[in-house]
Write a protein that holds these residues in place. Sequence first.
Motif, short mmCIF file in Angstrom:
data_model
loop_
_atom_site.label_atom_id
_atom_site.label_comp_id
_atom_site.label_asym_id
_atom_site.label_seq_id
_atom_site.Cartn_x
_atom_site.Cartn_y
_atom_site.Cartn_z
N GLY A 208 -0.58 21.08 77.80
CA GLY A 208 -1.66 21.72 77.06
C GLY A 208 -1.79 23.21 77.29
N ASP A 209 -0.91 23.78 78.11
CA ASP A 209 -1.02 25.19 78.48
C ASP A 209 0.26 25.96 78.20
N LEU A 210 1.11 25.42 77.34
CA LEU A 210 2.44 25.99 77.16
C LEU A 210 2.44 27.36 76.50
N ALA A 211 1.39 27.69 75.77
CA ALA A 211 1.36 28.98 75.09
C ALA A 211 1.00 30.14 76.01
N ARG A 212 0.72 29.86 77.27
CA ARG A 212 0.34 30.92 78.22
C ARG A 212 1.42 32.01 78.23
N LEU A 218 8.80 33.69 80.65
CA LEU A 218 9.93 33.06 81.31
C LEU A 218 10.86 32.43 80.28
N ARG A 219 10.27 31.75 79.31
CA ARG A 219 11.10 31.15 78.25
C ARG A 219 11.94 32.21 77.53
N SER A 220 11.33 33.36 77.24
CA SER A 220 12.06 34.41 76.52
C SER A 220 13.19 34.99 77.35
N GLU A 221 13.10 34.82 78.68
CA GLU A 221 14.17 35.27 79.57
C GLU A 221 15.28 34.23 79.70
N GLY A 222 15.14 33.11 78.99
CA GLY A 222 16.16 32.07 79.03
C GLY A 222 15.92 30.99 80.05
N VAL A 223 14.74 30.97 80.68
CA VAL A 223 14.42 29.93 81.65
C VAL A 223 14.11 28.63 80.92
N PRO A 224 14.80 27.53 81.23
CA PRO A 224 14.48 26.25 80.59
C PRO A 224 13.03 25.85 80.89
N GLU A 236 3.91 15.37 71.47
CA GLU A 236 5.29 15.81 71.65
C GLU A 236 5.66 16.90 70.66
N ALA A 237 5.28 16.73 69.40
CA ALA A 237 5.60 17.73 68.38
C ALA A 237 4.96 19.08 68.73
N ALA A 238 3.71 19.05 69.20
CA ALA A 238 3.05 20.29 69.58
C ALA A 238 3.74 20.94 70.78
N ALA A 239 4.13 20.13 71.75
CA ALA A 239 4.79 20.68 72.94
C ALA A 239 6.15 21.27 72.60
N ARG A 240 6.88 20.64 71.70
CA ARG A 240 8.23 21.10 71.40
C ARG A 240 8.25 22.41 70.62
N ALA A 241 7.10 22.89 70.17
CA ALA A 241 7.03 24.23 69.61
C ALA A 241 7.30 25.29 70.68
N PHE A 242 7.14 24.89 71.94
CA PHE A 242 7.31 25.83 73.05
C PHE A 242 8.34 25.36 74.07
N ALA A 243 8.38 24.07 74.36
CA ALA A 243 9.21 23.54 75.44
C ALA A 243 10.48 22.92 74.90
N VAL A 244 11.53 22.97 75.71
CA VAL A 244 12.81 22.42 75.30
C VAL A 244 12.86 20.91 75.49
N ASN A 245 12.02 20.37 76.39
CA ASN A 245 12.02 18.93 76.62
C ASN A 245 10.66 18.51 77.15
#
Length: 257
Positions: A208-212, A218-224, A236-245
Amino acid sequence: MRPDLPAAFLSVPLAHRALHDVADGRPENSRAAVRAAVAAGYGIEIDLQLSSDGCAMVFHDYVLDRLAEASGPVRARNRAELRAIPLKGGDGEGIPDLGEVLELVGGRVPLLIELKDQHGGMGITDGALERAAAKALDGYSGPVALMSFNPHMVAELARLAPERPRGLTTSAYDPADWPELSRAVCDDLRAIPDFERTGSSFISHEAGDLARPRVQALRSEGVPLLCWTVTSPAEEAAARAFAVNVTFEQYLPPLTS
């Protein structure tokens, strides 16, 4: 040394505390739940607590009461005693140790191992659980990664098992959700200041905090970026807008081909 997170962790959904469902006789972190996840082709997330004799036990809570047919701290019992305590909702099976779970998984699916904070307040570690985990993993060749909310424990994993991918389990750290932590500790950990010093390869962040901004930086730096814990296709659909898994429970997500 910063080992890469194996590719399987980027594509195979991870069953939270294995594929548990007590209605079907599969308690959290049980052998039955591990077998079910492997059979279905899902990755597995498990938790580790320490026994009194220094063994890594696959169990989430610090005390036995909620999940097992006993009460009191996990750390007050030795490995043999814990293996003999039945899990609630299971078929009489006791608490497994990490070695047993590694044998059950056998490298067939990715295994994400969370070491629970053993020190209170995310304090300095004595290294006991980290040593137990590293010892159990010696010789294991399947896709595996280690993580903890406690950055000191992740840093110790880097020292003891530098070849094993490791990461930080991270959170919004709302003080209302973390009564055991001071507001100052919550404020510090929320900013994920320890990523570099721990040699982390990934983070697993609260869904619930992935948009922080710090998480997305970190994601933009290539961190999984993995996340915990989604409980429906919509989440899951909402999370996958930001997270790879995702780490999931209460439903069965699709497996990618």
